[in-house]
Motif scaffolding. Structure first.
Motif, PDB file in Angstrom:
ATOM      1  N   HIS A  69      15.362   4.850 -23.882  1.00  0.00           N
ATOM      2  CA  HIS A  69      16.136   6.065 -24.160  1.00  0.00           C
ATOM      3  C   HIS A  69      17.142   6.326 -23.033  1.00  0.00           C
ATOM      4  CE1 HIS A  69      17.031  10.140 -25.416  1.00  0.00           C
ATOM      5  NE2 HIS A  69      16.709  10.554 -24.199  1.00  0.00           N
ATOM      6  N   HIS A  79      18.935   2.318 -31.639  1.00  0.00           N
ATOM      7  CA  HIS A  79      18.234   3.426 -30.978  1.00  0.00           C
ATOM      8  C   HIS A  79      18.667   4.765 -31.565  1.00  0.00           C
ATOM      9  CE1 HIS A  79      16.228   5.644 -27.752  1.00  0.00           C
ATOM     10  NE2 HIS A  79      17.313   6.412 -27.722  1.00  0.00           N
ATOM     11  N   CYS A 100      16.658   8.166 -32.745  1.00  0.00           N
ATOM     12  CA  CYS A 100      16.587   9.165 -31.659  1.00  0.00           C
ATOM     13  C   CYS A 100      17.653  10.228 -31.891  1.00  0.00           C
ATOM     14  CB  CYS A 100      16.774   8.498 -30.306  1.00  0.00           C
ATOM     15  SG  CYS A 100      16.758   9.667 -28.936  1.00  0.00           S
ATOM     16  N   CYS A 113      19.910  11.145 -28.716  1.00  0.00           N
ATOM     17  CA  CYS A 113      20.985  10.196 -28.432  1.00  0.00           C
ATOM     18  C   CYS A 113      22.058  10.258 -29.512  1.00  0.00           C
ATOM     19  CB  CYS A 113      20.434   8.780 -28.316  1.00  0.00           C
ATOM     20  SG  CYS A 113      19.568   8.517 -26.768  1.00  0.00           S
TER      21      CYS A 113
HETATM   22 ZN   LIG Z   1      17.331   8.318 -27.162  1.00  0.00          ZN
END
Ligand SMILES: [Zn+2]
Length: 162
Positions: free
Chosen positions: A4, A30, A34, A37
């Motif tokens: 992350h 990712h 997420c 993000c």
């Molecule tokens: Zn992330």
């Protein structure tokens, strides 16, 4: 560093198209899982397109602010440095003046002092005088140095907001 955090560092580069294809893939994967993000990436997008629209690379307001702040700190440090140096010069000049001015007086007093103390060593008077004169001046210089340090410390304390 976990994935992350690693991806977060790449987000700004991602919107600037500055990633390798492997990194791009990593980021894309990712971001799918997420939300943090993904949001960050979306936040970067308009900034990146704005930057791309600029005809020439321009310093951001943030960078200008940071540079100004740093310059101000530097100038303050410089002023303090100059002030310290001026004080040092004055103290050194004063110490020399004192040294030169006090020698005749010191010689006169010391001669009588050593004569009283050990009249049989009349011929060593001058070296005695020199040694005491050197000690006397070393003390004076030490006091001057301490005074300079104390002044600098006090000045520093005064400048700092309470
Ligand atoms: Zn992330």
């Amino acid at each position: 560093m976990n994935e992350h955090d690693k991806i977060r560092e790449l987000l700004a580069l991602a919107v600037a198209n500055a990633l390798t294809s492997a990194e791009e893939k990593q980021v894309a994967e990712h971001v799918r899982s997420c939300i943090a993000c993904s949001n960050e990436l979306e936040a970067w997008r308009p900034i990146a397109s704005e930057l791309r629209r600029l005809p020439t690379p321009q310093p951001s307001a943030w960078l200008v602010q940071a540079t100004l702040a740093r310059t101000e700190v530097k100038l303050t440090e410089q002023a303090e440095h100059d002030w310290n140096r001026r004080v040092m010069i004055v103290l050194v000049a004063f110490a020399w003046l004192l040294t030169i001015a006090s020698w005749p007086v010191f010689h006169f007093v010391s001669e009588r002092f050593w004569n009283l103390l050990e009249p049989q060593f009349g011929h060593t008077q001058l070296s005695h005088t020199w040694i005491s004169f050197a000690a006397f001046n070393a003390l004076g210089w030490l006091a001057g140095g301490v005074a300079a340090v104390m002044l600098a410390v006090r000045r520093r304390g005064e400048r700092r907001p309470a």
